[in-house]
Design a protein around this motif. Structure first.
Motif, PDB file in Angstrom:
ATOM      1  N   GLY A 179       2.964 -12.869   5.026  1.00  0.00           N
ATOM      2  CA  GLY A 179       1.907 -12.442   5.938  1.00  0.00           C
ATOM      3  C   GLY A 179       2.178 -12.747   7.396  1.00  0.00           C
ATOM      4  N   SER A 180       3.371 -13.223   7.726  1.00  0.00           N
ATOM      5  CA  SER A 180       3.656 -13.608   9.109  1.00  0.00           C
ATOM      6  C   SER A 180       4.065 -12.432   9.997  1.00  0.00           C
ATOM      7  N   HIS A 181       4.391 -11.295   9.402  1.00  0.00           N
ATOM      8  CA  HIS A 181       4.790 -10.114  10.166  1.00  0.00           C
ATOM      9  C   HIS A 181       4.385  -8.864   9.386  1.00  0.00           C
ATOM     10  N   GLY A 182       4.219  -7.765  10.078  1.00  0.00           N
ATOM     11  CA  GLY A 182       3.855  -6.523   9.398  1.00  0.00           C
ATOM     12  C   GLY A 182       2.494  -6.625   8.738  1.00  0.00           C
ATOM     13  N   TRP A 183       2.471  -6.471   7.433  1.00  0.00           N
ATOM     14  CA  TRP A 183       1.232  -6.586   6.664  1.00  0.00           C
ATOM     15  C   TRP A 183       0.688  -8.000   6.831  1.00  0.00           C
ATOM     16  N   PRO A 184      -0.596  -8.153   7.194  1.00  0.00           N
ATOM     17  CA  PRO A 184      -1.092  -9.483   7.571  1.00  0.00           C
ATOM     18  C   PRO A 184      -1.514 -10.399   6.419  1.00  0.00           C
ATOM     19  N   PHE A 185      -1.357  -9.954   5.184  1.00  0.00           N
ATOM     20  CA  PHE A 185      -1.775 -10.763   4.038  1.00  0.00           C
ATOM     21  C   PHE A 185      -0.569 -11.118   3.174  1.00  0.00           C
ATOM     22  N   ARG A 186      -0.650 -12.254   2.506  1.00  0.00           N
ATOM     23  CA  ARG A 186       0.415 -12.671   1.581  1.00  0.00           C
ATOM     24  C   ARG A 186       0.315 -11.879   0.291  1.00  0.00           C
ATOM     25  N   TYR A 187       1.475 -11.590  -0.327  1.00  0.00           N
ATOM     26  CA  TYR A 187       1.484 -10.985  -1.658  1.00  0.00           C
ATOM     27  C   TYR A 187       2.848 -11.211  -2.315  1.00  0.00           C
TER      28      TYR A 187
ATOM     29  N   GLY B 231       3.657   0.353   3.188  1.00  0.00           N
ATOM     30  CA  GLY B 231       3.838  -1.087   3.179  1.00  0.00           C
ATOM     31  C   GLY B 231       5.174  -1.517   3.745  1.00  0.00           C
ATOM     32  N   ASP B 232       5.622  -2.688   3.335  1.00  0.00           N
ATOM     33  CA  ASP B 232       6.890  -3.195   3.850  1.00  0.00           C
ATOM     34  C   ASP B 232       7.890  -3.542   2.758  1.00  0.00           C
ATOM     35  N   GLY B 233       7.511  -3.384   1.508  1.00  0.00           N
ATOM     36  CA  GLY B 233       8.431  -3.710   0.412  1.00  0.00           C
ATOM     37  C   GLY B 233       9.682  -2.859   0.391  1.00  0.00           C
ATOM     38  N   TRP B 234       9.576  -1.605   0.827  1.00  0.00           N
ATOM     39  CA  TRP B 234      10.725  -0.695   0.810  1.00  0.00           C
ATOM     40  C   TRP B 234      11.820  -1.129   1.783  1.00  0.00           C
ATOM     41  N   ALA B 235      11.450  -1.909   2.814  1.00  0.00           N
ATOM     42  CA  ALA B 235      12.416  -2.323   3.829  1.00  0.00           C
ATOM     43  C   ALA B 235      12.845  -3.781   3.671  1.00  0.00           C
ATOM     44  N   ALA B 236      12.362  -4.433   2.631  1.00  0.00           N
ATOM     45  CA  ALA B 236      12.610  -5.872   2.480  1.00  0.00           C
ATOM     46  C   ALA B 236      13.764  -6.162   1.519  1.00  0.00           C
TER      47      ALA B 236
ATOM     48  N   PHE C 205       0.846  -1.195   0.000  1.00  0.00           N
ATOM     49  CA  PHE C 205       0.000   0.000   0.000  1.00  0.00           C
ATOM     50  C   PHE C 205       0.879   1.242   0.000  1.00  0.00           C
ATOM     51  N   SER C 206       0.312   2.349  -0.453  1.00  0.00           N
ATOM     52  CA  SER C 206       1.017   3.624  -0.378  1.00  0.00           C
ATOM     53  C   SER C 206       0.306   4.500   0.644  1.00  0.00           C
ATOM     54  N   ASN C 207       1.003   5.516   1.066  1.00  0.00           N
ATOM     55  CA  ASN C 207       0.502   6.465   2.044  1.00  0.00           C
ATOM     56  C   ASN C 207       0.430   5.820   3.415  1.00  0.00           C
ATOM     57  N   ARG C 208      -0.506   6.264   4.253  1.00  0.00           N
ATOM     58  CA  ARG C 208      -0.582   5.813   5.640  1.00  0.00           C
ATOM     59  C   ARG C 208      -1.859   5.023   5.902  1.00  0.00           C
TER      60      ARG C 208
END
Length: 121
Positions: free
Chosen positions: A108-116, A83-88, A50-53
């Motif tokens: 989906g095991s940490h941070g954002w709760p869904f798989r992608y 989201g969390d892609g920027w830190a992965a 996701f973008s933004n907050r």
């Protein structure tokens, strides 16, 4: 993992898969046109999933409340952002002297709760 270096004519960019696949350097005719950095200090970092907050780190989905933890390095930012892609760490799928494809799979095991799965080319 070694950062990638792509070149096309007089343009050269550095991409660091470990830092979310962000641009860490950009030169034109050998002159820097981007302040070097990684993650949120780099450029063109991915805003996935996701973008933004997300206000207060909470939203409702399919009848249940979903909590998303704060993830931004600045402690003044109270909401999860971008989201969390920027830190992965992203996996290199393919790289040549002029192109690259990298992917990130979130379970989906940490941070954002869904798989992608996200791909940058």
């Amino acid at each position: 993992m070694t950062p990638l270096s792509l070149r096309s004519g007089r343009l050269e960019v550095g991409i660091d898969p470990v830092a979310g696949g962000s641009l860490t350097r950009c030169t034109w005719d050998g002159s820097d046109v981007l302040r070097p950095g990684k993650g949120t200090q780099g450029a063109a970092y991915p805003l996935v999933p996701f973008s933004n907050r997300i206000a207060n780190g909470r939203f409702e989905f399919d009848g249940r409340v979903v909590d998303v933890p704060r993830n931004w390095p600045d402690p003044a930012v109270r909401h999860p952002m971008h989201g969390d892609g920027w830190a992965a760490c992203w996996r290199v799928l393919d790289a040549t002297a002029t192109t690259a494809a990298i992917a990130y799979e979130h379970d989906g095991s940490h941070g954002w709760p869904f798989r992608y799965r996200a791909v940058q080319e």
